[in-house]
Design a protein around this motif. Sequence first.
Motif, PDB file in Angstrom:
ATOM      1  N   ALA A 281      15.851  43.280  48.218  1.00 28.06           N
ATOM      2  CA  ALA A 281      17.234  43.028  48.592  1.00 28.06           C
ATOM      3  C   ALA A 281      18.156  43.322  47.426  1.00 28.06           C
ATOM      4  O   ALA A 281      17.750  43.288  46.261  1.00 28.06           O
ATOM      5  N   GLU A 310      28.194  47.358  64.845  1.00 31.37           N
ATOM      6  CA  GLU A 310      27.273  48.453  64.568  1.00 31.37           C
ATOM      7  C   GLU A 310      27.961  49.781  64.326  1.00 31.37           C
ATOM      8  O   GLU A 310      27.322  50.742  63.888  1.00 31.37           O
ATOM      9  N   TYR A 315      26.551  49.659  58.255  1.00 25.65           N
ATOM     10  CA  TYR A 315      25.504  49.675  59.283  1.00 25.65           C
ATOM     11  C   TYR A 315      25.133  51.109  59.635  1.00 25.65           C
ATOM     12  O   TYR A 315      23.963  51.485  59.651  1.00 25.65           O
ATOM     13  N   GLN A 316      26.149  51.928  59.889  1.00 23.98           N
ATOM     14  CA  GLN A 316      25.871  53.300  60.294  1.00 23.98           C
ATOM     15  C   GLN A 316      25.099  54.063  59.228  1.00 23.98           C
ATOM     16  O   GLN A 316      24.168  54.796  59.521  1.00 23.98           O
ATOM     17  N   VAL A 319      21.659  51.362  57.798  1.00 26.85           N
ATOM     18  CA  VAL A 319      20.713  50.892  58.808  1.00 26.85           C
ATOM     19  C   VAL A 319      20.393  51.987  59.814  1.00 26.85           C
ATOM     20  O   VAL A 319      19.229  52.240  60.126  1.00 26.85           O
ATOM     21  N   TYR A 320      21.452  52.645  60.308  1.00 25.25           N
ATOM     22  CA  TYR A 320      21.238  53.593  61.406  1.00 25.25           C
ATOM     23  C   TYR A 320      20.776  54.953  60.914  1.00 25.25           C
ATOM     24  O   TYR A 320      19.735  55.455  61.328  1.00 25.25           O
ATOM     25  N   GLN A 323      18.225  54.574  57.546  1.00 29.81           N
ATOM     26  CA  GLN A 323      17.154  53.650  57.921  1.00 29.81           C
ATOM     27  C   GLN A 323      16.467  53.066  56.705  1.00 29.81           C
ATOM     28  O   GLN A 323      15.254  52.840  56.707  1.00 29.81           O
ATOM     29  N   VAL A 326      17.341  46.947  56.799  1.00 30.21           N
ATOM     30  CA  VAL A 326      17.256  46.267  58.093  1.00 30.21           C
ATOM     31  C   VAL A 326      18.564  45.556  58.373  1.00 30.21           C
ATOM     32  O   VAL A 326      18.967  45.388  59.501  1.00 30.21           O
ATOM     33  N   GLN A 327      19.247  45.126  57.300  1.00 29.38           N
ATOM     34  CA  GLN A 327      20.573  44.535  57.465  1.00 29.38           C
ATOM     35  C   GLN A 327      21.444  44.899  56.282  1.00 29.38           C
ATOM     36  O   GLN A 327      20.956  44.986  55.155  1.00 29.38           O
ATOM     37  N   ALA A 328      22.718  45.110  56.558  1.00 30.72           N
ATOM     38  CA  ALA A 328      23.659  45.395  55.480  1.00 30.72           C
ATOM     39  C   ALA A 328      24.958  44.676  55.809  1.00 30.72           C
ATOM     40  O   ALA A 328      25.376  44.656  56.962  1.00 30.72           O
ATOM     41  N   ALA A 329      25.579  44.080  54.816  1.00 29.48           N
ATOM     42  CA  ALA A 329      26.812  43.345  55.072  1.00 29.48           C
ATOM     43  C   ALA A 329      27.765  43.511  53.904  1.00 29.48           C
ATOM     44  O   ALA A 329      27.362  43.799  52.786  1.00 29.48           O
ATOM     45  N   ILE A 344      25.801  43.270  50.562  1.00 29.62           N
ATOM     46  CA  ILE A 344      24.408  42.829  50.625  1.00 29.62           C
ATOM     47  C   ILE A 344      23.601  43.827  51.442  1.00 29.62           C
ATOM     48  O   ILE A 344      24.065  44.301  52.483  1.00 29.62           O
ATOM     49  N   ILE A 346      19.469  44.154  52.828  1.00 29.05           N
ATOM     50  CA  ILE A 346      18.048  43.812  52.820  1.00 29.05           C
ATOM     51  C   ILE A 346      17.326  45.076  53.248  1.00 29.05           C
ATOM     52  O   ILE A 346      17.628  45.632  54.319  1.00 29.05           O
ATOM     53  N   ASN A 348      14.274  47.807  54.130  1.00 31.21           N
ATOM     54  CA  ASN A 348      12.972  47.944  54.765  1.00 31.21           C
ATOM     55  C   ASN A 348      11.928  48.108  53.674  1.00 31.21           C
ATOM     56  O   ASN A 348      12.207  48.624  52.597  1.00 31.21           O
TER      57      ASN A 348
END
Lengths: 455, 752
Positions: A281, A310, A315-316, A319-320, A323, A326-329, A344, A346, A348
């Motif tokens: 992370a 999303e 996120y795009q 995460v998308y 890849q 698994v989470q982004a903020a 932040i 986290i 994969n």
Amino acid sequence: MRKWFRKSVAVLAAILGAAFSTPLGAQEKTQQVLPEMLEFTSHTLPNGLQVILLEEHAVPVIDLQVWYHVGAKDERPGRTGFAHLFEHLMFKGSAHVGAEEHSRIIEAMGGFDNASTYDDYTNFYETFPSNYLERVLWLEADRMGSLNVDEENFNSEREVVKEERRVRVENQPYGYIEEDLRAAAFTVHGYHHTAIGSMADLDNAKIGEVREFFNTFYKPDNATLIVVGDFKPDQALSWAKKYFEGIPASAGPIPRIDKPEPPQTEERVVKKSYSNTPLPALVIGYKVPAKYSPDAYPLDLASNILAGGESSRLYQQLVYKDQIAVQAAGFGNFTQDPNLFLAIAILNSGHPVEQGEKATMAVLDGLKTQPVETRELEKAKNQEISGFILGRETDEQKAVALGAAAVIGKNPDLVNSELGRYLKVTPADIQRVAKEYFVDQRATVMIITPAAPAQ
Amino acid sequence: MKRARMRSILIFAAMLGAAGAVRGQEPSSVPASRHEESQQEKKPTGIVPPGVKLAPEMPPPGTPNPFEFPRAASKTLPNGLRVFVVNRHGDPAIAVRLVILTAGAIHDPEGMPGVAQMTANLLTQGTEKRSAKDIAEAIDFVGGSLNALAGKDATTVTLDVVAKDLNVGLDLMSDIVLHPAFRAEELDRQRQQLLSGLTLQYSDPHYLASVVFNRVVYGASPYGWPEEGTPETVKKLQRSEIAKFHDANYASAQALLAFAGDITPEEGFAAAERYFGPWAKLEVAAAVPPAPTPLKGQHIWLIDNPDAVQTQIRAGKLGIRRGDAEYIPVEVTNRIFGGGYNSRLNTEVRIKKGLTYGASSSFNPHRYAGSFSAGTFTRTAATAEATRLVVDLIAKMSSGEATPKEMDFAKDYLAGAYPLQSETAEEVADRVLTAAAFDLPADFNRTYPDRIRRVTPEQVHAVAQKYFTTKDLDIVLAGNVSAFRDALKKEFPDAQYTEIPFNQVDVLTADLRKSRPVTAEATPESVALGKEILLAAAKAAGGDALITVKSIGMTEKGTFFTQQGDTAITVKWQVSYPDHSHGEVDLGSNRITQVCDGKSAWVRFGDATRDASQTLGEFERGIALFGGGWGIYQRALAGKVAAQFIGDDEIEGKKAQGVQVQGGQFAGVKLYFSPETHLLVAARYQSAGPNGASDNEQRWDDYRAADGRQFAHSTVIFRDGVKLAETAVQDLTLNPKLDDSVFAKPEAPTAK
């Protein structure tokens, strides 16, 4: 209320009369429909207690909150955890209420009570059937005026708080991150430690110091009483006076620790490896200005753009598309004094944190190099508007909004004027704050790697 | 609105800038004092500080303002969809909920939990006319939220929008329910995210205790399967299963749609007709899942994590179904036992003994079955004591004796709190839907407080005697087992114990453990037969002539199947037996170099060279298997392979003889030989991946003569049941001269 109903029906009728399918990209006019104003009244009693009243008669329910303007940041070095420990002690009985009786009385009336300790304030609240307002005011006044702070309660609650620390921090995956990050980001200011405090400080605390804490901060002129729900304001105010007026204000001004955090001049990096964080992370904290300050608004909208839904940029990208996460903020923790904007991710398993850092920075840089498109900013504003609407549905939510405005913002009208400030933000504002705040010299970077291999 | 995804990770709770202690039922609530019983009865002090004036008497309540649960208008569409509308004048937002009663996790295919949930996850990830990004952009633009989640009994699709954007929201909602695309690349994305999420869950003792408890209480019933699936099942999810689940289970005639907000019944019905009228009628025969198979006696499962500082405790058994006539008396009984801060459970375990920070109980009634569980957690050293206390309290409750004070307190709360829990549009919609889903009496929501108040001590007595006995009880503890095992066994000497390391938990196997690779006991016969088959294969492939092959050069062409679609690949190999290889992989837009020198391995991608030595064994296995096992045969002919016959199996419908390598470098690899040709037709082996081990099956075909030896010219690899790659050999050179430098670590080309 009535004004709302008519307007929304008119809009709906117009749409229903139109063509069947709504084409992609919504050709209908993107008119903003703004949330209602909160029509509260504010009063100050002779002893300094601020009383804020807001009527809502949809259900026969009231949410009542007492906010004490004291939090973790008011704790002296070596005495962390006091505000939170004190929050526990407030349920241990007073002149006319036995230990644990407060909660029993609330439950018996079909109500629910709770409390929480934050950096800047501690709030005690209950939601209950509206015909019990007088009783709840009596309960809150009794503990404000005559809380029993005895050795036995103190010692036992101290042990209890240590249990809480174990479950929240020590046994919780990623539980240490907040305190480790803040310890690096803040060298002097009270935000350096978290509300739970350190085990060592709790062990060293003395009963006399805790009594002094109560006598210093738990005063009516350091408190705000908020009542939202099904009641008559005249009656509520009259009862508030009846039960609270007998509690005298503090003898002198409430002491505050005046230790602003010195400006950060270069990036700080913290590398940690914990046994219960199976995925790598990354947390970056950027120093940003206080809640309600002018730049807080574009920064908050930036967080919608970065991580709101999303379609958001983090996120795009992370995460998308890539890849790797698994989470982004990305969001700002706006408090009374300047705090941190957090990015932040986290990741994969199998992705080095450096890869996540690079990708996150690239997204943040994207806000600096190009002003955001009109539509993207409009989306962020729509998200803010719906956040205000959906985030103020219940009496409790409205009460919390009033508390923040009154206690942190020192102006309850902010609860209604805030949204307007968001809506005035321009693309240039977002670009400017990104350039100013998302920079290395304001950053504390935490790199978290798993100690044990991921399963 | 910054909405966290439903599978949101713990870290955000920790990072959201705030909150120290919060009282209440969550684990983060104020824990109680840990001192003697006498303290617990502490009276008011009667001491008012000097200068302070307070009212001594507790004021009485005022006259209650009436609360009536709102009425819902309802209508059934021609396709069987039941629509409910609750008009809440002046609400600025509208909550829309669609409940599909035949699409719950209990309808997952046998042995494949996670299908319903993945189907729900994928609804928002693309439809026939919209991409995942289109949908996200559209709902985010209006500041709304659109989600789908599979519970045990049903899938629920939720839409929240401000009133003016209702049609935008409904258009999206109907599109995702009626026309989801289930694109393979989106499935792969969601799979990866879910696997990462599960990695986190499986390191959380709270999750582990709950997921194991559920499984053991329900036994064979699908109510015991986790809705999210397990890492093993999620890895294997196929698009075809998802599409099939959607087609077969998203039944309009068994679905409920509710609107709550500033919307009239006429408007709501018209919207339902417009957006869900086109839903082709589907009625599914009610399928009652297999009944739960509870165990007799006391069973204790210990999930061990040596790093834990606390133990999560669950104790319980089967409970009632939602439609059970005793539902309301059960609510009162549970409230008394463990349903609030002042319940028996919390009072004893927390307030009096200070053993924990949170103790509560609940009945979890579903459509066809339900469970009862009491849960708490405590520091490691107090585990045995706390577990004993919880079980004793359950046993005491089973006597059925509840005091009038307890009865009144529980009923006062449940009846009094009802308006508080029916405040928002979502709460109202959920109650309306629950009543409809379980065929509750039409006036259930309006009469709930009265029903509570009418519960008698006799009814509570009956419930307690039926559901709180401890002779048959399931207990799950997740924590540092070594530290409390002995003390626990002293408290529960007659229970049946099962211990599982926390990273070995697999709730779908019979013993709740991950299956270990089966290495059956070798017998002289199986070893002899294995040797015979292996040597026959070596002979068929060339015999001693294989030993003289020191190196090979080979080009393969084929297809690599990825989430982005199928990619044409060409691979040039240079191999020096037994353990050096150099592969140039051309994927069109990308080039990968893989090198192994028997001690180290590297992978070069773009201009980055990564050390891959931790997968050296996989490189060497690959070398040994080229062409149908020449490297294996070289070792076998030198007497260096220990193997045993493991029985016949079917490869592509044809019988094959199975031989498993025992010990040594390729231990565990299973080789399958054709009884006719004696040549290798398939191998099964595990490979390391980001989410643990994967099961591979590789097949060989099209054997052609190469200088008197037999070399397979086509190969296919399946990973976790999905085709990964297939290639055909274009050219083959035996014994090319290969310099050592070919197998050196790949570096950047020198600058021009």
